[in-house]
Motif scaffolding. Structure first.
Motif, PDB file in Angstrom:
ATOM      1  N   VAL A  18       0.833  -1.331   0.104  1.00 13.80           N
ATOM      2  CA  VAL A  18       0.084  -0.008   0.028  1.00 13.80           C
ATOM      3  C   VAL A  18       1.013   1.304  -0.043  1.00 13.80           C
ATOM      4  CG1 VAL A  18      -1.958  -1.102   1.230  1.00 13.80           C
ATOM      5  CG2 VAL A  18      -0.217   0.094   2.576  1.00 13.80           C
ATOM      6  N   ASN A  19       0.290   2.298  -0.682  1.00 14.90           N
ATOM      7  CA  ASN A  19       1.015   3.790  -0.608  1.00 14.90           C
ATOM      8  C   ASN A  19       2.483   3.494  -0.990  1.00 14.90           C
ATOM      9  OD1 ASN A  19       0.232   6.232  -0.105  1.00 14.90           O
ATOM     10  ND2 ASN A  19       1.479   6.578   1.712  1.00 14.90           N
ATOM     11  N   GLN A  20       2.666   2.791  -2.036  1.00 15.40           N
ATOM     12  CA  GLN A  20       3.921   2.813  -2.877  1.00 15.40           C
ATOM     13  C   GLN A  20       3.450   2.472  -4.354  1.00 15.40           C
ATOM     14  OE1 GLN A  20       6.089  -1.238  -1.830  1.00 15.40           O
ATOM     15  NE2 GLN A  20       5.082  -1.045  -0.226  1.00 15.40           N
ATOM     16  N   ASN A  21       4.684   2.904  -5.055  1.00 18.05           N
ATOM     17  CA  ASN A  21       4.512   2.643  -6.487  1.00 18.05           C
ATOM     18  C   ASN A  21       5.257   1.673  -7.163  1.00 18.05           C
ATOM     19  OD1 ASN A  21       2.854   5.091  -6.709  1.00 18.05           O
ATOM     20  ND2 ASN A  21       4.611   6.705  -6.707  1.00 18.05           N
ATOM     21  N   ASP A  22       6.152   1.191  -6.203  1.00 21.27           N
ATOM     22  CA  ASP A  22       7.078   0.007  -6.826  1.00 21.27           C
ATOM     23  C   ASP A  22       6.627  -1.302  -6.409  1.00 21.27           C
ATOM     24  OD1 ASP A  22       9.019  -1.689  -8.066  1.00 21.27           O
ATOM     25  OD2 ASP A  22      10.787  -0.875  -6.671  1.00 21.27           O
ATOM     26  N   VAL A  23       5.509  -1.623  -7.288  1.00 22.60           N
ATOM     27  CA  VAL A  23       5.124  -3.306  -7.033  1.00 22.60           C
ATOM     28  C   VAL A  23       6.008  -4.273  -7.600  1.00 22.60           C
ATOM     29  CG1 VAL A  23       2.840  -4.269  -7.954  1.00 22.60           C
ATOM     30  CG2 VAL A  23       2.774  -2.040  -7.558  1.00 22.60           C
ATOM     31  N   THR A  24       6.800  -3.922  -8.344  1.00 24.75           N
ATOM     32  CA  THR A  24       7.781  -4.973  -8.742  1.00 24.75           C
ATOM     33  C   THR A  24       8.558  -5.518  -7.629  1.00 24.75           C
ATOM     34  OG1 THR A  24       7.655  -4.228 -10.806  1.00 24.75           O
ATOM     35  CG2 THR A  24       9.558  -5.632 -10.340  1.00 24.75           C
ATOM     36  N   LYS A  25       9.059  -4.768  -6.756  1.00 18.79           N
ATOM     37  CA  LYS A  25       9.726  -5.199  -5.652  1.00 18.79           C
ATOM     38  C   LYS A  25       9.102  -5.843  -4.714  1.00 18.79           C
ATOM     39  CE  LYS A  25      12.651  -3.024  -1.877  1.00 18.79           C
ATOM     40  NZ  LYS A  25      13.239  -1.949  -1.589  1.00 18.79           N
ATOM     41  N   ALA A  26       7.765  -5.591  -4.336  1.00 25.05           N
ATOM     42  CA  ALA A  26       6.899  -6.168  -3.614  1.00 25.05           C
ATOM     43  C   ALA A  26       6.775  -7.370  -4.048  1.00 25.05           C
ATOM     44  CB  ALA A  26       5.797  -5.348  -3.124  1.00 25.05           C
ATOM     45  N   LEU A  27       6.374  -7.987  -5.412  1.00 21.40           N
ATOM     46  CA  LEU A  27       6.097  -8.878  -6.067  1.00 21.40           C
ATOM     47  C   LEU A  27       7.190 -10.097  -5.819  1.00 21.40           C
ATOM     48  CD1 LEU A  27       4.169  -8.029  -8.994  1.00 21.40           C
ATOM     49  CD2 LEU A  27       3.090  -9.079  -7.088  1.00 21.40           C
ATOM     50  N   ARG A  28       8.502  -9.299  -5.900  1.00 21.43           N
ATOM     51  CA  ARG A  28       9.720 -10.102  -5.920  1.00 21.43           C
ATOM     52  C   ARG A  28      10.057 -10.834  -4.404  1.00 21.43           C
ATOM     53  NH1 ARG A  28      13.553  -6.648  -9.611  1.00 21.43           N
ATOM     54  NH2 ARG A  28      12.947  -7.053 -11.662  1.00 21.43           N
ATOM     55  N   ARG A  29       9.410  -9.838  -3.483  1.00 17.19           N
ATOM     56  CA  ARG A  29       9.521 -10.502  -2.309  1.00 17.19           C
ATOM     57  C   ARG A  29       8.525 -11.398  -1.976  1.00 17.19           C
ATOM     58  NH1 ARG A  29       8.357  -6.882   3.245  1.00 17.19           N
ATOM     59  NH2 ARG A  29       8.107  -8.596   4.704  1.00 17.19           N
ATOM     60  N   ILE A  30       7.321 -11.393  -2.492  1.00 15.02           N
ATOM     61  CA  ILE A  30       6.240 -12.453  -2.286  1.00 15.02           C
ATOM     62  C   ILE A  30       6.692 -13.823  -3.055  1.00 15.02           C
ATOM     63  CG2 ILE A  30       3.904 -12.972  -2.790  1.00 15.02           C
ATOM     64  CD1 ILE A  30       3.168  -9.912  -2.710  1.00 15.02           C
ATOM     65  N   ASP A  31       7.419 -13.598  -3.956  1.00 16.43           N
ATOM     66  CA  ASP A  31       7.975 -14.758  -4.899  1.00 16.43           C
ATOM     67  C   ASP A  31       8.872 -15.389  -4.023  1.00 16.43           C
ATOM     68  OD1 ASP A  31       8.395 -16.415  -6.967  1.00 16.43           O
ATOM     69  OD2 ASP A  31      10.036 -15.110  -7.452  1.00 16.43           O
ATOM     70  N   GLN A  32       9.765 -14.817  -3.239  1.00 16.35           N
ATOM     71  CA  GLN A  32      10.571 -15.236  -2.405  1.00 16.35           C
ATOM     72  C   GLN A  32      10.273 -16.109  -1.257  1.00 16.35           C
ATOM     73  OE1 GLN A  32      13.401 -12.709  -0.318  1.00 16.35           O
ATOM     74  NE2 GLN A  32      15.084 -13.950  -0.888  1.00 16.35           N
TER      75      GLN A  32
END
Length: 411
Positions: A346-360
């Motif tokens: 939430v409240n962040q524009n860098d979704v890619t970084k978050a998705l990589r964390r979820i992937d990990q």
């Protein structure tokens, strides 16, 4: 940082519901002493001090306690980089009077399961491009070959994709995606009943019911990592309360001479009814998170709006009221993630970084299971503690689970 009374009220209501949910259920129904044998499983992520996954632990290195009582591990496996190792299937626990089937063979599939909820009833049309970009990033960064996924929407997008391996279905869903959230103006101009805007509450209930139904289906899937990707703006059952109160007061003042004597136009009654909005939201959140924990499913909530600085220029709404509502919406997504061991983007524009964390997080984990020896069948909420025999290890796991309500006796 300024903390509004609305945020404290929401947190307090949620705490009351979570702490008293089991007790309330016990007080309203007779205890169920029937014998039920269920394997309790939980994902365990073990990392070292620098955040690297520890991949050489054995079954003997784990200790699981339920309500402080040590439990005997019956099943154990490790998934590292999406591949399953060291599979130990659970033994069959025999109980007098029950005939149990042979143990289910360990799953041969190594992929994960993602279920994507598109809450288009709470997605802005003007942010539709961002929402579709989130779908593209999910396809590129999160769902890989061998992963199974399903998609469902809450509103007019009419997306209903059963679990599949076909990556093309993600692109198909992205094209059908639509945004149907109420605008601030629509919410403010809609007459409020005794419990606030009825349409706002109805939409939230539909979204939670859709999510709960999907989670219940995931509960029937075992031996694979399950992640629930929840795409939504979040929830506020009492948005723009001051402005709506003023409008209702003006409306009531104009109509009080007898043209309309409806109780819903009384601002005092409306204000009294809206005091329960936070408690109702907390109740919905608690029910969904309890179901997700029972299904051993983590919720990863994503707000596609990104960083929010204030209302758009064409939205005629008080800026502070708007930001208060956004905070409440984002807090609801944080609750869904925090109470299920997931992540709120939430409240962040860098979704890619978050998705990589979820992937990990969903690629490297241990799965442990045990038959509970808890002697109290009336205790529905039970705490879990997992320890590992490795100095300096940082352990994550779900902290508790709640027993399913007993089936009603046949009539």
């Amino acid at each position: 940082m300024r903390t509004s009374r609305r945020q404290w009220s929401c947190a307090a209501a949620l705490s009351i519901v979570l702490a008293g949910g089991a007790a309330g259920a016990q007080g309203q129904r007779k205890p169920d002493f029937s014998s039920r044998v269920e394997l309790v499983t939980t994902d365990v992520v073990v990392r070292d001090r620098v955040g690297q996954f520890i991949a050489n632990l054995k079954k003997e290195d784990f200790e699981v306690l339920e309500d402080g009582v040590p439990q005997k591990l019956e099943s154990f496996s490790m998934t590292h980089g999406g591949r399953v190792y060291n599979v130990a299937a659970p033994s069959v626990q025999r109980v007098e009077g029950l005939i149990l089937p042979s143990p289910r063979p360990a799953a041969s599939e190594s992929g994960r399961i993602f279920f994507i909820l598109v809450d288009d009833l709470h997605l802005d049309f003007r942010n539709l491009g961002r929402a579709r970009e989130v779908f593209k990033r999910i396809s590129d960064e999160l769902v890989h070959e061998g992963d199974m996924f399903g998609i469902v929407s809450t509103g007019p997008s009419s997306i209903a994709i059963n679990l599949t391996y076909d990556h093309r279905r993600l692109d198909e869903a992205a094209k059908k995606l639509s945004g149907n959230a109420l605008s601030p103006g629509e919410i403010i101009d809609t007459p409020s009943g005794s419990q606030g805007p009825a349409e706002v509450r109805h939409r939230a209930h539909v979204a939670f019911a859709t999510a709960a139904d999907a989670v219940r289906q995931l509960a029937d899937i075992h031996d694979r990592r399950k992640a629930f990707v929840y795409i939504s703006n979040g929830y506020d059952l009492d948005p723009f309360a001051k402005t709506r109160a003023k409008n209702d007061a003006d409306r009531y003042g104009a109509l009080r001479d007898g043209v309309d004597n409806s109780d819903s136009n009384d601002p005092a009654l409306r204000q009294q009814g809206n005091q329960f909005a936070f408690a109702d939201l907390a109740s919905e959140l608690a029910e969904l998170t309890r179901a997700a924990v029972r299904a051993n499913t983590s919720i990863y909530a994503i707000d596609p709006r990104g960083l929010i600085a204030g209302p758009d220029l064409d939205q005629n709404v008080d800026r502070m009221e708007f930001l208060d509502s956004v905070r409440t919406q984002q807090d609801s997504l944080r609750v869904l993630a925090d109470l299920t061991g997931g992540l709120a983007v939430v409240n962040q524009n860098d979704v890619t970084k978050a998705l990589r964390r979820i992937d990990q997080e969903t690629s490297d984990y241990y799965l442990v299971g045990y038959y509970s020896t808890n002697p109290d069948p009336t205790k529905r909420r039970r705490t879990i503690e997992v320890k590992v025999k490795r100095p300096g290890a940082v352990v994550w796991h779900r902290p508790s689970y709640t027993l399913r309500p007993a089936a009603p006796p046949p009539k």
